[in-house]
Design a protein around this motif. Sequence first.
Motif, PDB file in Angstrom:
ATOM      1  N   ASN A   4      -9.811  10.521   6.024  1.00  0.00           N
ATOM      2  CA  ASN A   4     -10.395  10.904   5.336  1.00  0.00           C
ATOM      3  C   ASN A   4     -10.303  10.822   4.112  1.00  0.00           C
ATOM      4  O   ASN A   4     -10.947  10.998   2.931  1.00  0.00           O
ATOM      5  CB  ASN A   4     -12.022  10.557   6.010  1.00  0.00           C
ATOM      6  CG  ASN A   4     -13.004   9.814   6.511  1.00  0.00           C
ATOM      7  OD1 ASN A   4     -12.171   9.028   6.703  1.00  0.00           O
ATOM      8  ND2 ASN A   4     -13.210  10.334   7.662  1.00  0.00           N
ATOM      9  N   PRO A  47      -2.129   9.155   5.188  1.00  0.00           N
ATOM     10  CA  PRO A  47      -2.557   7.684   6.349  1.00  0.00           C
ATOM     11  C   PRO A  47      -3.715   8.107   7.115  1.00  0.00           C
ATOM     12  O   PRO A  47      -3.485   9.216   7.988  1.00  0.00           O
ATOM     13  CB  PRO A  47      -1.611   7.188   6.583  1.00  0.00           C
ATOM     14  CG  PRO A  47      -0.086   8.143   5.991  1.00  0.00           C
ATOM     15  CD  PRO A  47      -0.379   9.440   4.997  1.00  0.00           C
ATOM     16  N   LYS A 103      -5.499   9.242   0.441  1.00  0.00           N
ATOM     17  CA  LYS A 103      -6.014   8.175  -0.284  1.00  0.00           C
ATOM     18  C   LYS A 103      -4.973   7.269  -0.505  1.00  0.00           C
ATOM     19  O   LYS A 103      -3.780   7.240  -0.196  1.00  0.00           O
ATOM     20  CB  LYS A 103      -5.607   9.094  -2.419  1.00  0.00           C
ATOM     21  CG  LYS A 103      -7.140   9.911  -2.320  1.00  0.00           C
ATOM     22  CD  LYS A 103      -6.308  10.444  -3.784  1.00  0.00           C
ATOM     23  CE  LYS A 103      -7.767  11.191  -3.833  1.00  0.00           C
ATOM     24  NZ  LYS A 103      -7.422  11.974  -5.453  1.00  0.00           N
ATOM     25  N   SER A 104      -5.121   6.401  -0.820  1.00  0.00           N
ATOM     26  CA  SER A 104      -4.216   4.758  -1.137  1.00  0.00           C
ATOM     27  C   SER A 104      -4.157   3.939  -2.090  1.00  0.00           C
ATOM     28  O   SER A 104      -5.187   3.916  -3.194  1.00  0.00           O
ATOM     29  CB  SER A 104      -4.582   3.325  -0.321  1.00  0.00           C
ATOM     30  OG  SER A 104      -4.403   4.540   1.309  1.00  0.00           O
ATOM     31  N   SER A 123       1.102  -1.014   0.136  1.00  0.00           N
ATOM     32  CA  SER A 123       0.183  -0.034  -0.335  1.00  0.00           C
ATOM     33  C   SER A 123       0.445   0.968   0.088  1.00  0.00           C
ATOM     34  O   SER A 123       1.735   1.476   0.999  1.00  0.00           O
ATOM     35  CB  SER A 123      -1.225  -0.053   1.416  1.00  0.00           C
ATOM     36  OG  SER A 123      -1.555  -1.130   0.926  1.00  0.00           O
ATOM     37  N   PRO A 143     -10.263  -0.013   6.471  1.00  0.00           N
ATOM     38  CA  PRO A 143     -10.975   0.471   4.630  1.00  0.00           C
ATOM     39  C   PRO A 143     -12.259  -0.764   4.953  1.00  0.00           C
ATOM     40  O   PRO A 143     -12.435  -1.732   6.588  1.00  0.00           O
ATOM     41  CB  PRO A 143     -10.114  -0.969   3.803  1.00  0.00           C
ATOM     42  CG  PRO A 143      -8.920  -1.358   4.692  1.00  0.00           C
ATOM     43  CD  PRO A 143      -9.160  -0.238   5.760  1.00  0.00           C
ATOM     44  N   GLN A 158       0.983   5.274   0.451  1.00  0.00           N
ATOM     45  CA  GLN A 158      -0.681   6.221   1.013  1.00  0.00           C
ATOM     46  C   GLN A 158       0.523   7.538   1.088  1.00  0.00           C
ATOM     47  O   GLN A 158       1.131   8.313   1.062  1.00  0.00           O
ATOM     48  CB  GLN A 158      -0.099   5.689   2.280  1.00  0.00           C
ATOM     49  CG  GLN A 158      -1.411   4.676   2.249  1.00  0.00           C
ATOM     50  CD  GLN A 158      -2.050   3.633   4.308  1.00  0.00           C
ATOM     51  OE1 GLN A 158      -1.297   4.307   5.160  1.00  0.00           O
ATOM     52  NE2 GLN A 158      -3.633   3.868   4.329  1.00  0.00           N
ATOM     53  N   LYS A 213     -11.928   6.452  -2.102  1.00  0.00           N
ATOM     54  CA  LYS A 213     -10.659   6.849  -2.504  1.00  0.00           C
ATOM     55  C   LYS A 213      -9.317   6.056  -2.233  1.00  0.00           C
ATOM     56  O   LYS A 213      -8.375   6.140  -1.982  1.00  0.00           O
ATOM     57  CB  LYS A 213     -10.175   8.719  -2.127  1.00  0.00           C
ATOM     58  CG  LYS A 213     -10.939   8.621  -2.269  1.00  0.00           C
ATOM     59  CD  LYS A 213     -10.699  10.308  -1.854  1.00  0.00           C
ATOM     60  CE  LYS A 213     -11.177  10.412  -0.656  1.00  0.00           C
ATOM     61  NZ  LYS A 213     -10.727  12.402   0.301  1.00  0.00           N
ATOM     62  N   ALA A 214      -9.864   5.359  -1.442  1.00  0.00           N
ATOM     63  CA  ALA A 214      -8.639   3.881  -1.018  1.00  0.00           C
ATOM     64  C   ALA A 214      -7.996   2.479  -1.175  1.00  0.00           C
ATOM     65  O   ALA A 214      -9.843   1.567  -1.172  1.00  0.00           O
ATOM     66  CB  ALA A 214      -8.579   4.103   0.856  1.00  0.00           C
ATOM     67  N   ASN A 270      -9.889   5.850   4.060  1.00  0.00           N
ATOM     68  CA  ASN A 270      -8.441   5.292   4.105  1.00  0.00           C
ATOM     69  C   ASN A 270      -8.014   5.496   5.629  1.00  0.00           C
ATOM     70  O   ASN A 270      -6.701   4.521   5.907  1.00  0.00           O
ATOM     71  CB  ASN A 270      -8.379   6.450   3.480  1.00  0.00           C
ATOM     72  CG  ASN A 270      -6.547   6.954   2.941  1.00  0.00           C
ATOM     73  OD1 ASN A 270      -6.301   5.958   2.039  1.00  0.00           O
ATOM     74  ND2 ASN A 270      -5.561   7.642   3.611  1.00  0.00           N
ATOM     75  N   HIS A 271      -8.937   5.423   6.639  1.00  0.00           N
ATOM     76  CA  HIS A 271      -8.065   4.802   7.853  1.00  0.00           C
ATOM     77  C   HIS A 271      -8.193   3.414   8.409  1.00  0.00           C
ATOM     78  O   HIS A 271      -7.386   2.979   8.481  1.00  0.00           O
ATOM     79  CB  HIS A 271      -8.890   5.438   8.620  1.00  0.00           C
ATOM     80  CG  HIS A 271      -8.525   5.352  10.991  1.00  0.00           C
ATOM     81  ND1 HIS A 271      -7.025   5.724  11.060  1.00  0.00           N
ATOM     82  CD2 HIS A 271      -9.583   4.735  11.794  1.00  0.00           C
ATOM     83  CE1 HIS A 271      -6.955   5.115  12.214  1.00  0.00           C
ATOM     84  NE2 HIS A 271      -8.547   4.721  12.345  1.00  0.00           N
TER      85      HIS A 271
END
Length: 341
Positions: free
Chosen positions: A137, A134, A140-141, A129, A199, A131, A171-172, A196-197
């Motif tokens: 919210n 990271p 992005k990842s 991953s 999934p 990031q 977004k992740a 993003n925090h």
Amino acid sequence: MIKYSKELEEQGFFVQRYEDRFFWDTPENLSKYPWGTKDGWEKEETNPVLGGKFGTCFDLSVMRDEHMYKMWFSWRPKECIAYSESPDGVHWKEPIEVLKPREDSWWDKDELNRPSVIKVNGIYKMWYSGQMAPYTNEGKSYIGYAQSVDGINWERFDAPVLVPDQDWELKAIMCPHVIYDETEKIYKMWYSGGGNHEPDAIGYAWSKDGMNWKKYEGNPIFSSDVNIDWERNKTAACHVLKWDGWYYMFYIGFIHVDRAAIGLARSKDGITGWERYSQNPIIAPDKGKFDEKAVYKPYVMKNDTGWIMWYNGAMYIPDPEEIVREQIGVAYLKRENLWNE
């Protein structure tokens, strides 16, 4: 009494102070939390096996190679992917940094984490991953790819090999787990998407070369069951293995964004028809231990006595610079049958 909601998460409420843990640990939630292990799984008495003076170590991938256990893991103090070795899977050497963020990158500049490493035709292959911002919210990842001849010195692609482009991924996308299917001659990936925090659900993709991927149109293939308390909020970060005619998925389920346990499911094709194990969750936090807040990201391997699982456990610490520390632990199942029913 404060209850979890999607709105709270969208507002960005995560633990930012040691005292914030009480936001989640209400009497109602505490009454629903599972504790300890089930179905014969036992945690290593000396847990954690990696962390301590090295700070937060989490989300790992392990390989038994050349009579040595090799681990690639996420090293939060360095914001990188690190490497360590062990003769027994319990006693690990001091880690070294092997894949670092790139200052000029638009997609993996802030942090690298959550690696999946396999060895095919003598080449180590890693998906990870990348990031930006990271654990927020706003961030992005993406999923990147690198390869190596020794598992330590890596050559990576400049661009991600998988990006969030399905509606459910938001977004992740992160937490890849990849296997190479010798029968079908394809790479198979299970990955997580959404927040993003942390999934929200699990998707599937496949590739002929490990670099060009096609996502399953029916994604996500595995989502939380709102009727099961311990995983009612999210399911993510799985490890999948083929064994005895089944694909077995070890996954983490969230009762809310700050509390997780590990469950087991299986499917004949690894994509559809997943059934959950009746004794879930098989690994949950233990009060007063290094994993008392949550257990995350399992990685399971067959050994001489049955099965061994590495996972990361989280605990609150009264340190304004860290608040939550994650460390890596081990658990064992001393029988061959994973699905005991």
